[in-house]
Write an enzyme that holds these catalytic residues in place. Structure first.
Site, PDB file in Angstrom:
ATOM      1  N   SER A  11      29.968 112.359 109.851  1.00 28.99           N
ATOM      2  CA  SER A  11      28.920 113.245 110.374  1.00 28.99           C
ATOM      3  C   SER A  11      29.371 114.683 110.567  1.00 28.99           C
ATOM      4  O   SER A  11      28.559 115.577 110.750  1.00 28.99           O
ATOM      5  CB  SER A  11      28.385 112.700 111.697  1.00 28.99           C
ATOM      6  OG  SER A  11      29.394 112.769 112.683  1.00 28.99           O
ATOM      7  N   TYR A 149      47.575 109.493 120.221  1.00 27.26           N
ATOM      8  CA  TYR A 149      47.043 109.904 118.908  1.00 27.26           C
ATOM      9  C   TYR A 149      48.141 109.788 117.848  1.00 27.26           C
ATOM     10  O   TYR A 149      47.925 109.246 116.760  1.00 27.26           O
ATOM     11  CB  TYR A 149      46.524 111.334 119.008  1.00 27.26           C
ATOM     12  CG  TYR A 149      45.890 111.869 117.749  1.00 27.26           C
ATOM     13  CD1 TYR A 149      44.587 111.506 117.399  1.00 27.26           C
ATOM     14  CD2 TYR A 149      46.575 112.736 116.910  1.00 27.26           C
ATOM     15  CE1 TYR A 149      43.997 112.002 116.247  1.00 27.26           C
ATOM     16  CE2 TYR A 149      45.982 113.244 115.759  1.00 27.26           C
ATOM     17  CZ  TYR A 149      44.697 112.874 115.435  1.00 27.26           C
ATOM     18  OH  TYR A 149      44.122 113.369 114.294  1.00 27.26           O
TER      19      TYR A 149
END
Lengths: 241, 86
Positions: A11, A149
């Site tokens: 997106s 992460y």
């Protein structure tokens, strides 16, 4: 017939850039995101693009998207691009456990779930296949405040190497692309000082863009990349050199 | 409860898909029988071939006996019995 590629997290940012490039190249492209936006509405209107809301990391939601995408493409799957990812910053000692779990679940477990599903679809057909995991230079080099992460991206690289060995002889390649610091929404939280420091340390003298990374994906999906597997391709303006 | 005919059907499906997988990778197809072992026996079959077979059988039968965990099997008939138990 056009080859079908699934790109998770299409997106915005890099994922959106990938989807648009692959559509321009003539692929059938399926993509998902946690929420619809202007871009996904535009993509959903494209005749060679399928979009469905999905939360990567939530197995039921992920499988619902993948099953619908496969049905939309008539059962064919050529490629999977594991792009969906989230980031969170903070020194680990005070970083909430719930955020650690969310990062690992989305970035790593989610990618393993989609790869497992995609391999089953690829094993059902003969012919080549491609899995590309979007990793990060942060998986190879440490960066303060991004322990979870970093661990998730290093894990993705491990997935790349192991899967490459498992499925290589079936003509399915598995590679990682490890971008450096990109000028996307994900890096928008960088402070001006951090940003300047990164630019100073980058031989190319700037942050990367989505357009800098797209050609590497195009190559890995192409027939020309049939003999390249289990590799981490770093696209970072030289910051890790 | 499956009938004897259905049981033979599962065996026939396994023979058919196993032969196809061996042929596709250019391996010799031995005379297949219910007692032949998939791995470590006379067939040039490895774990990826086995995964390919399970996926193909799921497509043909709609069943995946391994969905809730791995079940041990060695021979063609032992694998067939997992589908019959469904």
């Amino acid at each position: 017939m056009s080859r079908h590629v699934i790109v998770t997290g299409g997106s915005r940012g890099l994922g959106l850039g990938f989807v648009e490039a692959l559509l321009a190249d003539g692929y059938l492209v399926s993509t998902c995101s946690r929420a619809a936006n202007e871009a996904t509405e535009r993509l959903a209107a494209h005749e060679r693009c399928f979009w469905q809301q999905a939360t990567i990391g939530d197995e039921a939601s992920t499988h619902a998207f993948l099953d619908a995408a496969l049905a939309w493409a008539g059962g064919d799957l050529y490629g999977l691009v594991n792009n969906a990812g989230i980031a969170g910053e903070g020194v680990l000692a005070t970083f909430p456990t719930v955020d650690v779990d969310a990062i690992l679940t989305t970035n790593l477990s989610g990618a393993i779930t989609t790869a497992r599903w995609a391999l089953r679809a690829m094993l059902r057909r003969s012919g080549p296949g491609r899995i590309v995991n979007i990793s990060s230079i942060i998986g190879q080099r440490g960066y303060t405040g991004l322990a979870a992460y970093s661990a998730s991206k290093a894990g993705l690289d491990g997935l790349t190497r192991a899967l490459a060995r498992e499925v290589g002889r079936r003509g399915i390649t598995v590679n990682s692309i490890a971008p450096g610091y990109l000028d996307t929404e994900m890096s928008s939280t960088l402070g001006a000082t951090q940003r300047d420091q990164i630019i100073r340390r980058t031989p190319a003298g700037r942050l990367g863009t989505v357009a800098d990374v797209v050609p590497t994906l195009r190559f890995l999906l192409s027939d020309d990349a049939a003999f390249m597997t289990g590799q981490i391709l770093t696209v970072d303006g030289g910051i890790t050199c | 409860m499956r009938t004897a005919t259905e049981s033979r059907d599962v065996l026939a499906l396994i023979f058919e898909e196993t032969a196809r997988i061996l042929q596709e990778k250019g391996a010799k197809v031995p005379a297949l029988n219910p007692e032949i072992a998939f791995l470590g026996g006379s067939m040039d079959f490895d774990s990826l071939d086995l995964a390919t077979l399970i996926v193909a059988l799921e497509e043909r039968t709609g069943a995946d006996p391994f969905r809730s965990g791995f079940k041990d099997f060695t021979t063609v008939s032992e694998l067939a019995s997992l589908y019959e138990a469904k």
